[in-house]
Design an enzyme around this catalytic site. Sequence first.
Site, PDB file in Angstrom:
ATOM      1  N   PHE A   7     -15.574   5.719   5.456  1.00 46.29           N
ATOM      2  CA  PHE A   7     -16.484   5.332   4.368  1.00 46.29           C
ATOM      3  C   PHE A   7     -17.663   4.481   4.829  1.00 46.29           C
ATOM      4  CE2 PHE A   7     -11.979   5.202   2.898  1.00 46.29           C
ATOM      5  CZ  PHE A   7     -11.961   6.477   2.348  1.00 46.29           C
ATOM      6  N   GLU A  66     -21.244  11.371  -0.452  1.00 47.99           N
ATOM      7  CA  GLU A  66     -21.479  10.039  -1.016  1.00 47.99           C
ATOM      8  C   GLU A  66     -21.893  10.041  -2.481  1.00 47.99           C
ATOM      9  OE1 GLU A  66     -23.680   7.476   2.218  1.00 47.99           O
ATOM     10  OE2 GLU A  66     -24.417   9.537   2.248  1.00 47.99           O
ATOM     11  N   MET A  80      17.945 -10.232   0.586  1.00 53.59           N
ATOM     12  CA  MET A  80      18.424  -8.972   0.008  1.00 53.59           C
ATOM     13  C   MET A  80      17.340  -7.901   0.214  1.00 53.59           C
ATOM     14  SD  MET A  80      21.437  -9.603  -1.201  1.00 53.59           S
ATOM     15  CE  MET A  80      21.797  -8.398  -2.431  1.00 53.59           C
ATOM     16  N   GLY A  81      16.274  -7.998  -0.595  1.00 48.81           N
ATOM     17  CA  GLY A  81      15.192  -7.016  -0.465  1.00 48.81           C
ATOM     18  C   GLY A  81      14.110  -7.470   0.496  1.00 48.81           C
ATOM     19  N   CYS A 119       0.801  -1.229   0.000  1.00 48.91           N
ATOM     20  CA  CYS A 119       0.000   0.000   0.000  1.00 48.91           C
ATOM     21  C   CYS A 119       0.830   1.273   0.000  1.00 48.91           C
ATOM     22  CB  CYS A 119      -0.965   0.009   1.181  1.00 48.91           C
ATOM     23  SG  CYS A 119      -0.147   0.331   2.768  1.00 48.91           S
ATOM     24  N   THR A 133      10.437 -11.557  -0.718  1.00 50.20           N
ATOM     25  CA  THR A 133       9.898 -12.925  -0.782  1.00 50.20           C
ATOM     26  C   THR A 133       9.911 -13.562   0.608  1.00 50.20           C
ATOM     27  OG1 THR A 133      10.675 -13.191  -3.038  1.00 50.20           O
ATOM     28  CG2 THR A 133      10.170 -15.202  -1.848  1.00 50.20           C
ATOM     29  N   CYS A 177      -8.961   8.020  -0.498  1.00 47.42           N
ATOM     30  CA  CYS A 177      -9.795   9.219  -0.330  1.00 47.42           C
ATOM     31  C   CYS A 177      -9.862  10.103  -1.566  1.00 47.42           C
ATOM     32  CB  CYS A 177      -9.254  10.091   0.801  1.00 47.42           C
ATOM     33  SG  CYS A 177      -9.325   9.381   2.434  1.00 47.42           S
ATOM     34  N   CYS A 186      -7.855  12.185   4.373  1.00 40.51           N
ATOM     35  CA  CYS A 186      -7.715  11.652   5.741  1.00 40.51           C
ATOM     36  C   CYS A 186      -6.276  11.788   6.211  1.00 40.51           C
ATOM     37  CB  CYS A 186      -8.182  10.202   5.821  1.00 40.51           C
ATOM     38  SG  CYS A 186      -6.946   8.993   5.312  1.00 40.51           S
TER      39      CYS A 186
END
Length: 1335
Positions: free
Chosen positions: A804, A1266, A267-268, A52, A271, A154, A117
């Site tokens: 929401f 809305e 490494m990153g 996200c 996984t 938002c 928000c």
Amino acid sequence: MPSISDSDELIFFVNGRKVIEKKADPEVNLLIYLRKILRLTGTKYGCGSGGCGACTVMVSRYDPKSKKIHHYPATACLVPICSLHGAAVTTVEGVGSIKKRIHPVQERLAKCHGTQCGFCSPGMVMSIYTLLRNHPEPTPDQITEALGGNLCRCTGYRPIVESGKTFSPGATVCQMKGSGKCCMDPDERSFLSREEKMCTKLYNEDEFQPLDPSQEPIFPPELIRMAEDPHKRRLTFQGARTVWFMPVTLKDLLELKAGYPEAPLVMGNTTVGPSIKFKGEFHPIFISPLGIPELNFVEGTDNGATVGAAYSLAQLKDALDFLVSEQPKEKTKTYHALLKHLRTLAGPQIRNMATVGGHTVSRPNFSDLNPILAAGNATINVMSKEGKRQISLNGPFLEELPEANLKPGEVVVSVSIPYTTQWQFVAGLRLAQRQENAFAIVNAGMSVEFEEGTDTIKGLQMFFGSVAPTVVSAKQTCKQLIGRQWDEQMLSDACQWVLEEIRIPPEAEGGMVEYRRTLMVSLFFKFFLKVRRWLNKMDPQKFPDIPGKFVSALDDFPIETPQGIQMFQCVDPNQPQQDPVGHPVMHQSAIKHTTGEAIFVDDMPPVDQELFLAVVTSTRAHAKITSLDVSKARACPGVVDVITAKDVPGENNHRGEIFYAQSEVICVGQIVCTVAADTYAHAKEAAKQVKIAYDDIEPAIITIEQALELNSFLSPERKIEQGNVDYAFKHVDQVIEGEVHVEGQEHFYMETQSILAIPQTEDKEMVLHVGTQFPTHVQEYVSAALKVPRSRIACHMKRTGGAFGGKVTKPALLGAVAAVAANKTGRPIRFILERSNDMLITAGRHPLLGKYKIGFMNNGEIKAADVEYYVNGGCTPDESEMVVEFIVLKSENAYCIPNFRCRGRACKTNLPSNTAFRGFGFPQATVVVEAYVTAVALKCNLLPEEVKEINMYKRTSKTAYKQTFNPEPLRRCWKECLEKSSFYSRKQAAEEFNKKNYWKKRGLAVTPMKFSIGIPTASYNQAAALVHIYLDGSVLLTHGGCELGQGLYTKMIQVASRELNIPQSYVHLSETSTVTVPNALFTAGSLGTDVNGKAVQNACQILLERLRPIIKKNPEGKWKEWVAKAFEESISLSATGYFKGYQTNMDWEKEEGDAYPYYVYGAACSEVEVDCLTGAHKLLRTDIFMDAAFSINPALDIGQIEGAFIQGMGLYTTEELKYSPKGVLYSRGPDDYKIPTVTEIPEEFYITLVHSRNPIAIYSSKGLGEAGMFLGSSVLFAIYDAVTAARKERGLSNTFPLNSPATPEVIRMSCTDQFTDMIPRDDPSTYTPWSIHVS
């Protein structure tokens, strides 16, 4: 685990400060470390899986070889702190703060209204900031790309992109696609009455401080010295359960790998991290070869390029870009294919963290790169203590056959990618639920080599991802096709053989089986066409080109930077300078949002002795609990107590909502018990040790269909009827019947449900800090659970990161759960739901089944409608009955149908209880209305827009429930939408496009809307406020409304400023609380500003009335003087304001009432392009006309409209909740639930606020929170318009199921063609599908 005497010191920098961690624990990630150890709470927890972007930070490292500093974005939730040795981390606090100095990135994001928000804002700031550190003058495309890994629920992204574009050289407002002429120039505005001057500027660029790259913090010199130290040695970090080794030479790495062959190389951590977190994997040893020079390189040879295993995917992209620019095109076909997929693979944060070696060797079945690397004959160079060898990156390796695997002790050093030859062609193809940052539903890498100068196949390779547990090769098919010509017959055989060779079983994980089979052959057909085109370019004489109508099938949709114009009414030039009403005022917390200084519940500092709560939820949909054993959990480290139903002092079942399951469970995800421990990690670990035994109870009802069969309902039927429906059906030209399914939707507010419950030492008091829309409700439920009067329960609500509707009822249930735990342990409880639990426990929008029977005349006039609605309410009442009432009352939308009957009912099922969600039933139900109007149009051979026009309300009328209204603003929005969007000429252009393109189709749709705000019960519309004036003239304002990001506090400050005639800066609004304003109702139903604004206005007017005699005596005086004088004269400077509420009512017996105070009207026109071969779609343009009456704050109102529209578009297109037949929710995070990203929003996005009058509301405004949601359905109907065009051309019936969401699967499978016809179909009675629809 090896016993290591000493742990080394971990050294890194955060915001220029040195951090020395003497006890670095490999299991601790950077997000936890920043928030809990360093107390830097600007970096937010949004999902924990890197999906996200809320926790984005900038990581900077020095490369001793190139002597350069490399800045890149990373998601802190996936970065183990041990991997940061020698790195510098910059968080949002390090970029700028109100205390020191805000950075231009933060200022512009705030002033361009790119925050609502504010929960995603720090991540957005970090993504743009990191881009600017690498490219101080970025192109618009670079900005769009930089934001690809950040979700926002938002704003709808447009203002965020716009704030970034202000850093682009020569950035201006849209000059329509380079024509230099603005599409909104006055000559096209002739029908606007002259006195209504329209404005398009929501902010003033002249206020922005310039960006000065020379002012950025320097990279710590100490880290440069550390990196260049010739005596570097292996580091070891010893945690409580794990050890982290950091070798510095390749030799050392190989020795470690030989000693610990099972240890993963990290490494990153993109996984290994998620596997530990979500699959419960445990590794005692980690080896992290970061910074080993032999793994960090790229070198070109005569045959191709070799890339070091430690190169990130972003570095790979840069390297390939360079090679493509240097080498002739014929050599770089594999590189071009890889670059195409590297643009959309995950988001920039993950691309900068994941490495080439890690990606290839972990062999995810969804890999976008491995199939292309395999098709391009890449090889993996591995090493161990025994020596070097090469492994072909081919079928056996990708299919994980034992003989092709790495041997214990081997390490990937690099990957070699050869150049392509003149007669070889390589391509990568993929299709995902959305274009970027989504795992492919099916992807492929394909290559073909021809005998020189011919189209005879010499070699062919096809690799498919996401169709089996591993990437698979169609080797038999390819073998059989050697020696064949590249022609139609070969295509037909290849498709048949591939489907036989790669068989996806009908119950396969991931579902969508027939779609995935179709995609395999559709993608091969795309490859076939690409190769034909390429052969034609090689020798136009010998090889004919593909048909012109097929050319558009070759390319995927481009990712364009969105642009648009927002139009609103200018403020009256005679309005006093100081009066802020009508101005696009920035959100009052916007700067705090962008600096990370806005405090959310989990950002509050730890309370002494606080405990963390983890939940244990039911794994069965309907079962008896035969035993609950918590003994093992209680014995776990750090655990203080386990809380069960027995520990609830008061009611455990309040108004049908159950806090802790006792003897039976009624859905998967119901809370059975909770564990309170000293850290969240301890609580979560202990929760896994709770043992529950169940006995299933039949039946478990999951779908609406099952509920109807078993007569399982939550509430009685609701009905309205007008005219004589049965008689009318006998006197019409045609009757049609149909049904529409609309699936549910997850709120996906960025801040998950968060509660801090603090028991007080006296009088059984309890203080709760909670993110909610309804503090009174939390107070009520906690009071019931604890058996304590409400007056002793104080709920505080400062702000929440999006709601929401999902924070109306659910925080009350969770608040009670937390309060019971706080009561039992006697200690403060911090209860923050993880994203997966939030999605599982709190549910979302009601899935809906609509059945209709419509009678109409051949001219398109609808005479009779009989509609039935059923919603899937889940297992408890929640708000389902009210949702059904709203659906029934709003079920006519904008159409006047003289004989109309509508019935609705909420089904009781064994799913988590669905709840309020923006639009409250209207966005689902009205799809059914628009669907039957569209169906009538097809039968009458008219455009849907013509039938809408014929049946739309035209003059002052009564609704089906006898409420009078004037549809004039509706007609205006509709007319302006058709005219301004040039609907008819664009419709014609789309038809021309469709004639010339067989595999891509365009569609347009215009959707009108009559949306009601408020609640049909008058007492639910009341509100109160409390206003204090202090002796220095400052004003403290409180009211019952909650700040959810919609800008309610900002508007209330505007109201108080106007009413008291003082500057906004004098007014302060701190929080909403049950202590200051009792019995306040929910902030929902678009009513926030309407009712609280009236209450604030009332309080201010009372105060002003008290001050009037003083002002009269000293009219030239200053505000402060008047206030001081009033105090001297013992005049009260505090007042409560009250608004009785709109006097609405509804009598269900009589089926009539004045159910709503007023209506919000609107219309939207959207145009899409659809790829009939894959089901992908692109939203080209949207025009929205919204009747805002008089906008108190156009910036906030436009933000609400855009945000709601994009959320609605998500509901109708990409957002798909998947349930197992046993009621288990699979979609529990951003990896498997796809809300729109910046790439989904319209390429052109135009919003116009249409002016009208609304005297009933404050300042003649309207509630717009809305209304925009349903307008997202214009995208759904535009998609169906495009699909209808495709079906028409293929000779198929133009009536087909019109359901929501129109996912790529639905679109592709509706465009029936030779490929959908050839796939094998399974008899549904012979297997259990992986997932089902619950509507």
